[in-house]
Scaffold this motif. Structure first.
Motif, PDB file in Angstrom:
ATOM      1  N   GLY A   1       0.823  -0.972  -0.124  1.00  0.00           N
ATOM      2  CA  GLY A   1       0.131  -0.086   0.032  1.00  0.00           C
ATOM      3  C   GLY A   1       0.797   1.442  -0.025  1.00  0.00           C
ATOM      4  N   GLU A   2       0.318   2.457  -0.135  1.00  0.00           N
ATOM      5  CA  GLU A   2       0.861   3.826  -0.271  1.00  0.00           C
ATOM      6  C   GLU A   2       1.653   4.000   1.135  1.00  0.00           C
ATOM      7  OE1 GLU A   2      -2.240   2.977  -0.786  1.00  0.00           O
ATOM      8  OE2 GLU A   2      -3.378   4.513  -2.012  1.00  0.00           O
ATOM      9  N   ASP A   3       2.934   4.412   0.851  1.00  0.00           N
ATOM     10  CA  ASP A   3       3.763   4.801   1.930  1.00  0.00           C
ATOM     11  C   ASP A   3       4.001   3.771   3.067  1.00  0.00           C
ATOM     12  OD1 ASP A   3       3.872   7.522   1.106  1.00  0.00           O
ATOM     13  OD2 ASP A   3       1.936   7.696   1.998  1.00  0.00           O
ATOM     14  N   SER A   4       4.006   2.472   2.367  1.00  0.00           N
ATOM     15  CA  SER A   4       4.399   1.061   3.210  1.00  0.00           C
ATOM     16  C   SER A   4       5.834   1.097   3.090  1.00  0.00           C
ATOM     17  CB  SER A   4       3.640   0.097   2.765  1.00  0.00           C
ATOM     18  OG  SER A   4       4.040  -0.165   1.450  1.00  0.00           O
ATOM     19  N   GLU A   5       6.231   0.408   4.183  1.00  0.00           N
ATOM     20  CA  GLU A   5       7.851   0.042   4.005  1.00  0.00           C
ATOM     21  C   GLU A   5       8.075  -1.397   4.123  1.00  0.00           C
ATOM     22  OE1 GLU A   5      12.037   0.878   4.530  1.00  0.00           O
ATOM     23  OE2 GLU A   5      10.563   2.187   4.140  1.00  0.00           O
ATOM     24  N   VAL A   6       9.051  -2.027   3.288  1.00  0.00           N
ATOM     25  CA  VAL A   6       9.448  -3.224   3.124  1.00  0.00           C
ATOM     26  C   VAL A   6      11.013  -3.306   3.095  1.00  0.00           C
ATOM     27  CG1 VAL A   6       9.446  -5.529   2.325  1.00  0.00           C
ATOM     28  CG2 VAL A   6       7.424  -4.241   2.089  1.00  0.00           C
ATOM     29  N   GLY A   7      11.651  -3.668   4.259  1.00  0.00           N
ATOM     30  CA  GLY A   7      12.861  -3.379   4.545  1.00  0.00           C
ATOM     31  C   GLY A   7      14.037  -4.384   4.168  1.00  0.00           C
ATOM     32  N   HIS A   8      15.189  -4.244   4.700  1.00  0.00           N
ATOM     33  CA  HIS A   8      16.281  -5.051   4.276  1.00  0.00           C
ATOM     34  C   HIS A   8      15.859  -6.751   4.596  1.00  0.00           C
ATOM     35  CE1 HIS A   8      20.389  -6.927   3.895  1.00  0.00           C
ATOM     36  NE2 HIS A   8      20.222  -7.348   5.228  1.00  0.00           N
ATOM     37  N   ALA A   9      15.853  -7.621   3.468  1.00  0.00           N
ATOM     38  CA  ALA A   9      15.933  -8.885   3.550  1.00  0.00           C
ATOM     39  C   ALA A   9      14.842  -9.529   4.119  1.00  0.00           C
ATOM     40  CB  ALA A   9      17.140  -9.317   4.456  1.00  0.00           C
ATOM     41  N   VAL A  10      13.664  -8.570   3.755  1.00  0.00           N
ATOM     42  CA  VAL A  10      12.256  -9.186   4.246  1.00  0.00           C
ATOM     43  C   VAL A  10      11.674  -9.918   2.943  1.00  0.00           C
ATOM     44  CG1 VAL A  10      10.123  -8.347   4.634  1.00  0.00           C
ATOM     45  CG2 VAL A  10      11.676  -7.174   5.743  1.00  0.00           C
ATOM     46  N   GLU A  11      10.788 -10.992   3.314  1.00  0.00           N
ATOM     47  CA  GLU A  11      10.327 -11.520   2.386  1.00  0.00           C
ATOM     48  C   GLU A  11       8.660 -11.387   2.520  1.00  0.00           C
ATOM     49  OE1 GLU A  11       9.500 -15.990   0.457  1.00  0.00           O
ATOM     50  OE2 GLU A  11      11.183 -15.862   1.819  1.00  0.00           O
ATOM     51  N   ILE A  12       7.827 -10.983   1.527  1.00  0.00           N
ATOM     52  CA  ILE A  12       6.561 -11.006   1.391  1.00  0.00           C
ATOM     53  C   ILE A  12       5.915 -11.696   0.516  1.00  0.00           C
ATOM     54  CG2 ILE A  12       4.596  -9.290   1.383  1.00  0.00           C
ATOM     55  CD1 ILE A  12       6.311  -8.389   3.662  1.00  0.00           C
ATOM     56  N   LYS A  13       5.143 -12.486   0.873  1.00  0.00           N
ATOM     57  CA  LYS A  13       4.582 -13.655  -0.190  1.00  0.00           C
ATOM     58  C   LYS A  13       2.990 -13.629   0.026  1.00  0.00           C
ATOM     59  CE  LYS A  13       3.018 -18.024  -0.666  1.00  0.00           C
ATOM     60  NZ  LYS A  13       1.898 -18.973  -0.009  1.00  0.00           N
ATOM     61  N   ASN A  14       2.130 -13.387  -1.174  1.00  0.00           N
ATOM     62  CA  ASN A  14       0.918 -13.399  -1.228  1.00  0.00           C
ATOM     63  C   ASN A  14       0.317 -12.635  -0.189  1.00  0.00           C
ATOM     64  OD1 ASN A  14      -0.718 -15.179  -3.502  1.00  0.00           O
ATOM     65  ND2 ASN A  14      -1.940 -15.238  -1.426  1.00  0.00           N
ATOM     66  N   SER A  15       0.287 -11.252  -0.119  1.00  0.00           N
ATOM     67  CA  SER A  15      -0.178 -10.701   0.973  1.00  0.00           C
ATOM     68  C   SER A  15      -0.739  -9.342   0.614  1.00  0.00           C
ATOM     69  CB  SER A  15       0.792 -10.627   2.225  1.00  0.00           C
ATOM     70  OG  SER A  15       1.335 -11.751   2.897  1.00  0.00           O
ATOM     71  N   VAL A  16      -1.483  -8.792   1.546  1.00  0.00           N
ATOM     72  CA  VAL A  16      -2.115  -7.513   1.499  1.00  0.00           C
ATOM     73  C   VAL A  16      -1.452  -6.540   2.653  1.00  0.00           C
ATOM     74  CG1 VAL A  16      -4.003  -5.973   1.462  1.00  0.00           C
ATOM     75  CG2 VAL A  16      -4.217  -7.912   0.254  1.00  0.00           C
ATOM     76  N   ILE A  17      -0.725  -5.674   2.256  1.00  0.00           N
ATOM     77  CA  ILE A  17      -0.021  -4.748   3.095  1.00  0.00           C
ATOM     78  C   ILE A  17      -0.533  -3.360   2.924  1.00  0.00           C
ATOM     79  CG2 ILE A  17       2.359  -3.937   4.174  1.00  0.00           C
ATOM     80  CD1 ILE A  17       1.948  -7.026   4.011  1.00  0.00           C
ATOM     81  N   MET A  18      -1.363  -2.926   3.883  1.00  0.00           N
ATOM     82  CA  MET A  18      -1.950  -1.704   3.701  1.00  0.00           C
ATOM     83  C   MET A  18      -0.991  -0.630   3.911  1.00  0.00           C
ATOM     84  SD  MET A  18      -6.008  -2.706   5.079  1.00  0.00           S
ATOM     85  CE  MET A  18      -6.594  -4.236   4.606  1.00  0.00           C
ATOM     86  N   ARG A  19      -1.732   0.931   3.704  1.00  0.00           N
ATOM     87  CA  ARG A  19      -0.850   1.943   3.621  1.00  0.00           C
ATOM     88  C   ARG A  19      -0.202   2.440   4.884  1.00  0.00           C
ATOM     89  NH1 ARG A  19      -4.469   6.159   1.541  1.00  0.00           N
ATOM     90  NH2 ARG A  19      -2.620   7.496   1.737  1.00  0.00           N
TER      91      ARG A  19
END
Length: 393
Positions: A284-302
């Motif tokens: 989502g808007e203005d979200s943050e996924v940082g160093h060495a993070v894994e995101i799989k098949n997900s909804v990350i909101m603003r």
């Protein structure tokens, strides 16, 4: 053609994601859930949108305004959610011709809505795997003559999908009696339409109601696959974007990032370095996924942060969530059975072999937190460092 779009409900089964946001405004790919339905109506040729609002109505009004995609928008307020006929009746003063009724928490395939609008008085139908869970259509050839609610032994799997086009006279038929459930039902209005008109049915190629968190995941899986690759943000030359990936203007992708589409990175989002994003994922808007993070098949909101060294799979994270470093979401039961989640106090099967967590707005986890499959964190919930969370909080 006018279109009444029902968007007044809170969505209690969708909690905690709806604690401050109405269910129809939850994000599905690049727009709110109900905007997909509004867009379908516009593409089908509607002349006017009438949005029935209630819970957190200002959020809906702010998004749609007085004109949406060149189509005038009016609003009707349903202060109490007393049923579908009651909802449509709140729009009575705005109705002056034949009108469609669409549900703001349903998704429909575009071609079928166009066919419905072109057919005159009609109702949408769908071939259901478990028709006894729905209202089953009673038909005479191509004509619908009635709907039998949840029959024990249905003769067909053709069920009502709710969306319909009604004649102008139906405006005066909305004042129905309360049903046994204590609601004013649109099906009672339809019974009169069936009696006085030849009502056709339009079979939907694809349809889903979005009532529970895992269905919001499924809705995003559907709509994210429809996006074409487009990269307008700031992407490092050392990042690897594979397949249908959309990076909006204002988003930033750092070196070492691998993104496997379908993935949508919204404006202001920041990914990396060395992050891995895959599956049908919305950042989502203005979200943050940082160093060495894994995101799989997900909804990350603003405005939600998953800063570094964490894993999030098959999950829904609300707004302004913060995961401490090393937070790990488990998304698979050891017995390989479908993951369960608590909905309105009852444990319910999600039907999904892989399913992670649902996190309300403003929740925070301590570093090295482990979250079990199906856990729900309420808005503002907290976990301690190195904590294993196996129950809702």
């Amino acid at each position: 053609m006018q279109t009444v779009l029902l968007a007044a409900g809170e969505g209690t089964r969708m909690r905690p994601l709806t604690a401050g946001l109405p269910k129809p405004m939850l994000p599905v790919a690049d727009r709110p859930l109900c905007a997909h339905t509004a867009d379908a109506a516009i593409e089908a040729g509607t002349d006017e949108l009438i949005l029935v609002v209630g819970y957190e109505a200002d959020v809906v009004r702010e998004y749609f305004g007085e004109e949406y995609r060149g189509v005038p928008v009016k609003y009707a307020t349903q202060d109490e959610q007393l049923g579908t006929a009651h909802a449509v009746r709140t729009a009575h003063e705005h109705l002056d011709g034949r009108f469609a009724v669409l549900y703001g928490d349903d998704l429909y395939d575009q071609a079928s809505i166009e066919a419905l609008f072109a057919a005159g008085p009609g109702i949408t139908a769908y071939r259901a795997e478990n028709p006894s869970n729905y209202g089953v259509l009673d038909t005479d050839g191509d004509r619908v003559v009635g709907v039998t609610e949840k029959p024990a032994s249905p003769e067909t799997n053709l069920v009502s999908a709710g969306a319909c086009v009604l004649p102008s006279e139906a405006r005066e038929w909305l004042d129905v009696e309360q049903s046994e459930r204590g609601e004013y039902e649109l099906t009672d209005v339809l019974d009169r339409v069936f009696a006085e008109y030849e009502v056709s049915y339009t079979e939907l190629d694809r349809w889903m109601g979005v009532g529970r968190p895992w269905e919001l995941l499924e809705a995003n899986e559907w709509k994210l696959t429809e996006l074409d690759r487009e990269v307008r943000g700031d992407v490092s030359d050392d990042a690897d974007l594979r397949g249908p990936v959309v990076v909006e203007e204002g988003a930033a992708i750092e070196p070492g990032v691998v993104i496997e589409g379908p993935v949508l990175v919204r404006s202001g989002a920041h990914v990396g370095p060395n992050a891995y994003v895959r599956g049908a994922t919305l950042l989502g808007e203005d979200s943050e996924v940082g160093h060495a993070v894994e995101i799989k098949n997900s909804v990350i909101m603003r405005e939600t942060n998953v800063p570094h060294l964490s894993y999030v799979g098959d999950s829904l994270l609300g707004r302004d969530v913060n995961f401490g470093a090393g937070t790990t979401v488990a998304n698979l039961r050891h017995d390989d059975e479908p993951v369960e989640q608590t909905v309105k106090g009852e444990r319910v099967s999600t039907g999904r072999r892989k399913y992670g967590v649902v996190v309300g707005d403003g929740a925070k986890t301590g570093i090295e937190t482990s979250l079990s499959p199906g856990v729900v964190l309420s808005p503002g919930a907290r976990t301690e460092p190195n904590e294993w969370v196996s129950r809702d909080r």
